[in-house]
Write an enzyme that holds these catalytic residues in place. Structure first.
Site, mmCIF file in Angstrom:
data_model
loop_
_atom_site.group_PDB
_atom_site.id
_atom_site.type_symbol
_atom_site.label_atom_id
_atom_site.label_comp_id
_atom_site.label_asym_id
_atom_site.label_seq_id
_atom_site.Cartn_x
_atom_site.Cartn_y
_atom_site.Cartn_z
ATOM 1 N N GLU A 80 -0.054 -1.355 5.573
ATOM 2 C CA GLU A 80 0.994 -0.966 6.517
ATOM 3 C C GLU A 80 0.787 0.470 6.985
ATOM 4 O OE1 GLU A 80 4.920 0.692 7.843
ATOM 5 O OE2 GLU A 80 3.590 1.373 6.250
ATOM 6 N N ASP A 104 0.830 -1.208 0.000
ATOM 7 C CA ASP A 104 0.000 0.000 0.000
ATOM 8 C C ASP A 104 0.867 1.261 0.000
ATOM 9 O OD1 ASP A 104 0.739 -0.903 2.669
ATOM 10 O OD2 ASP A 104 -0.486 0.725 3.478
#
Ligand code: ZN
Ligand code: CA
Length: 378
Positions: free
Chosen positions: A144, A83
């Site tokens: 994350e 991400d």
């Protein structure tokens, strides 16, 4: 050994995929196709939501395994997150000599493609050159940037490696993060009392005044070399003619020393509660422990392997401590010793984010050297 042009192409391709947290499937799909093409076995856990609710992402964490070619060599893992901190659809990428950046209107996404792309290049080189290595698990996590959620949900039964390396830190390449803080976050609601600000202000209790007094009395910013605290968000109030009845604040505290973190949290709670009491208001405080601190010595095997491999490929092997958390905090807390490697990303979380091509190449060489470290063909 690294194919510079191929690595740059991989990096640019990944940066052009829009994958903010919760929407990592296009990156996982690209990785799975390209890693299966070199003979790696890919599985996704159900962190995406088949079993968990509410659903984290449109994909699970991706675990790609490269079988070892030296009997008995121990497995290791490399990890990076899929991400990005914010969306960047239609990103305009500028390659200026050694530097890759955007036109300044969006993030680049080097955080964490500067981790992913060198891992992919390293796996390709290991396979095409048939270099000696043990089993390698490449772990690509989701979410994350929104609380290390993919790492927290990672199905550890799918990993055989007992230690590993997270590629998610700034240059210099060759620097090994050996210590990172714990973090607690707060949501604080100050409840005062509304009143007409012109007609009868004395009947009200201004939550804004209470919040201001509390923040003023609080030790914030840099507390010491390993402890920080911040009130980052404040919401409240509707009109100038209403004494504000409620304010909500979001805050955090971090320390690499758990005792100092506990003391700082205690201090902030005390100030919010006692200040609210002085004004006849109430402070409702919710604390969430985000992640655990970790700290390695230079002699710890995971650190030694990274340092020794860095020296082998001519990098300045150093250690550093950082003030931010990463998936490594979660892996360490879950029993897998993990250190973080310096990569090519700089200016992360800003539109000035950039990566040096020379650093991308050095990172891939480092990953190859870590994989080969101490592994000899019989
Ligand atoms: Zn990152
Ligand atoms: Ca980040």
């Amino acid at each position: 050994m690294v194919d510079r042009d191929r690595l740059v192409e991989t990096f640019l391709t990944l940066c052009r995929i829009n994958s903010p947290a919760h929407s990592e499937a296009p990156v996982a799909d690209w990785l799975q196709a390209n890693l299966e093409a070199i003979g790696m076995t890919c599985v996704r856990d159900d962190a995406g939501g088949a079993a968990s609710s509410p659903s984290l992402s449109d994909t699970g964490n991706l675990i790609a395994t490269l079988a070892g070619n030296v009997p008995g060599a121990e497995p290791i893992f490399f990890a990076a997150h899929m991400d990005t901190v914010e969306p960047n659809p239609g990103v305009t990428i500028i390659v200026d000599g050694d530097i890759i950046k955007t036109d300044g209107t969006t993030i680049l996404g080097a955080d964490d493609r500067a981790g992913i792309a060198p891992i992919v290049e390293a796996m390709r080189v290991l396979v095409e050159r048939d270099l000696p290595h043990g089993p390698i698990e490449a772990v690509f996590t989701v979410c994350e940037e929104v609380g290390l959620l993919g790492a927290k949900a990672l199905d550890l039964k799918r990993l055989t490696a007992r230690y590993g390396f997270v590629l998610d830190s700034s240059p210099p390449v060759g620097a090994v993060v050996v210590s990172a803080p714990s973090q607690d976050s707060f949501e604080v609601t100050i409840k005062g009392r509304p009143a007409h600000a012109g007609a009868e202000p004395e009947k009200g209790i201004s939550a804004i005044e209470v919040a201001a007094a509390a923040i003023n009395a609080m030790h914030l910013g840099r507390i010491d070399h390993e402890t920080t605290a911040n009130v980052g968000v404040i919401h409240g109030g509707e009109a100038t003619n209403i004494v504000c009845p409620e304010v909500v604040m979001l805050a955090e505290a971090r320390s690499r020393d758990p005792k100092k973190l506990a003391a700082q949290v205690e201090h902030m709670m005390h100030v919010w509660k006692s200040t609210a009491a002085q004004y006849g208001a109430e402070a409702h405080i919710q604390i969430e422990h985000q992640y655990e601190a970790y700290s390695f010595g230079e002699g710890d095997p995971v650190v030694q392997r990274a340092l020794s491999a860095a020296r082998r490929v001519g990098l300045a092997a150093t250690t550093k401590s950082v003030g931010g958390g990463s998936d490594a905090n979660v892996f360490n807390a879950r029993g897998l010793p993990t250190c973080v490697l310096g990569t090519a990303m700089s200016g992360v979380h800003t539109h000035a984010e950039r990566a040096a091509i020379s650093d991308l190449c050095a990172t891939a060489e480092w990953v190859i050297a870590i994989a080969a470290e101490g592994v000899r063909k019989p």
